[in-house]
Design an enzyme around this catalytic site. Structure first.
Site, short mmCIF file in Angstrom:
data_model
loop_
_atom_site.label_atom_id
_atom_site.label_comp_id
_atom_site.label_asym_id
_atom_site.label_seq_id
_atom_site.Cartn_x
_atom_site.Cartn_y
_atom_site.Cartn_z
N GLU A 1 -7.45 3.49 -4.46
CA GLU A 1 -8.87 3.90 -3.99
C GLU A 1 -8.87 4.41 -2.82
O GLU A 1 -9.78 4.86 -2.32
CB GLU A 1 -9.84 2.71 -4.24
CG GLU A 1 -9.99 2.34 -5.66
CD GLU A 1 -10.98 1.05 -5.61
OE1 GLU A 1 -11.04 0.37 -4.60
OE2 GLU A 1 -11.64 0.93 -7.03
N GLU B 1 8.19 -10.92 -13.10
CA GLU B 1 7.92 -11.64 -11.88
C GLU B 1 9.06 -12.41 -11.41
O GLU B 1 9.22 -13.09 -10.37
CB GLU B 1 6.68 -12.24 -11.84
CG GLU B 1 6.50 -13.40 -12.81
CD GLU B 1 5.16 -14.06 -12.73
OE1 GLU B 1 5.09 -15.30 -12.31
OE2 GLU B 1 4.03 -13.37 -13.13
#
Length: 267
Positions: free
Chosen positions: A78, A109
Site C-alpha cells: 500500500e 515457516e
C-alpha cells in the site's frame, strides 16, 4: 507456554449466542490499543533509525509467515500508491513465497535458513532494515532472517505479542505488543494480528512523513490510479492554490501528482 498460546478467557463458545460472541470479541479487541501504546518508545526508536537509512537508499523489509507475513505484504504493497514511492522501498516477504499469500504452504515457516535465502535475492546493504513479524516470536523462518541480518551488520527489529521471545534475542529493537490470550485459543489472526497491523501502519506512515511524502495532512505524492484519487488530488490543488476545478484537474493530470503540480505552478 507463551501468552499467545494461553487458554482463552472464554469457554463453551459454541453455546453462546451471536450477540454474546460479538460482544466478547469486541471486549478482547479493546485490549489491543493499550498494548500498542506501550510500544511507542520502541516504534519511535525504529523509525528514528530507519529514516536516515532510507534517505541514503536503504529499504525496509518485512519478514513473516502466515498472518504475520500477509500483514507485512499488505502494508508494503500500500505504500507505493499512497505515497508515490517505488515498490522496492518497503518489501514484504512471506514464508512459502507468493503462493502463501492466499494458501498455506505447509512447513515453510519451519525452515530457519529460508528467510535469509529469500532476502538474498535483494542484494542487501547495511542501509537496509529487516523487521521480523511473528505473534509467537519464535517462527524459525523469521528468527533465521534476523540472526543473519545482525551477523551482516543490518539493522534488525521485530514485532511480536510475546515478551522476551527468541526473535527479540536477535533484534536490535523489539516491539512487543502483549495483547494477552486470544478469544479463540491460539488464533493469533485476531488480537495479535490487529496489533501488528496497527504497528506497521505507525512505522510506515511516520517514515513517509519523515521522508517528505506528506504536506500538511495530505498525500500529495499519491499515484492517480483511479477517478477517486484524481478527484481527491484536484480538491487538494483547489484548496492550496485557489484555482477553479477544471484548471486544478488539468494541472494535476499534466504533472501526475499533487506535489509536482504545486511545485510547477509556483515556479
Amino acid at each position: 507456554m507463551s501468552i499467545t498460546e494461553s487458554e482463552s478467557l472464554y469457554n463453551d463458545l459454541e453455546k453462546k449466542s451471536v450477540r454474546e460472541l460479538l460482544e466478547a470479541i469486541h471486549e478482547e479487541d479493546r485490549k489491543v490499543l493499550p498494548a500498542v501504546q506501550k510500544t511507542i518508545p520502541q516504534i519511535e526508536a525504529l523509525v528514528t533509525a530507519v529514516a536516515p537509512r532510507m534517505k541514503k537508499g536503504g529499504r525496509l523489509f518485512y519478514v513473516g509467515a502466515g498472518t504475520s507475513g500477509r500483514l507485512g505484504i499488505l502494508d508494503a504493497s500500500e505504500i507505493p500508491p499512497t505515497y508515490g514511492v517505488g515498490y522496492d522501498l518497503v518489501i514484504g516477504l512471506i514464508a512459502g513465497g507468493d503462493t502463501a499469500i492466499r494458501k498455506a504452504v505447509e512447513s515453510a515457516e519451519d525452515n530457519e535458513a529460508m528467510g535469509w535465502e529469500d532476502l538474498q535475492k535483494y542484494h542487501l546493504t547495511e542501509m537496509d532494515t529487516i523487521v521480523g513479524i511473528a505473534a509467537s516470536g519464535r517462527t524459525p523462518y523469521v528468527v533465521g532472517a534476523l540472526k543473519k541480518a545482525r551477523e551482516n551488520n543490518i539493522l534488525a527489529a521485530c514485532v511480536t505479542s510475546n515478551p522476551n521471545s527468541e526473535m527479540a534475542k536477535h533484534a536490535d529493537i523489539a516491539i512487543e505488543a502483549v495483547v494477552g490470550p486470544e478469544f479463540v485459543t491460539g488464533s493469533t489472526r485476531m488480537k495479535s494480528g490487529t496489533a501488528q497491523k496497527l504497528v506497521l501502519n505507525m512505522i510506515t506512515t511516520t517514515l513517509m512523513i519523515q521522508l517528505g511524502k506528506v504536506k500538511g495532512n495530505k498525500m500529495v505524492n499519491m499515484q492517480l490510479t483511479n477517478q477517486k484519487l484524481v478527484e481527491r488530488g484536484t480538491r487538494m490543488i483547489m484548496e492550496e492554490l485557489g484555482l477553479e476545478e477544471d484548471k486544478a484537474r488539468n494541472l494535476l493530470l499534466i504533472h501526475g501528482s499533487v506535489k509536482k503540480a504545486l511545485d510547477e505552478y509556483r515556479k
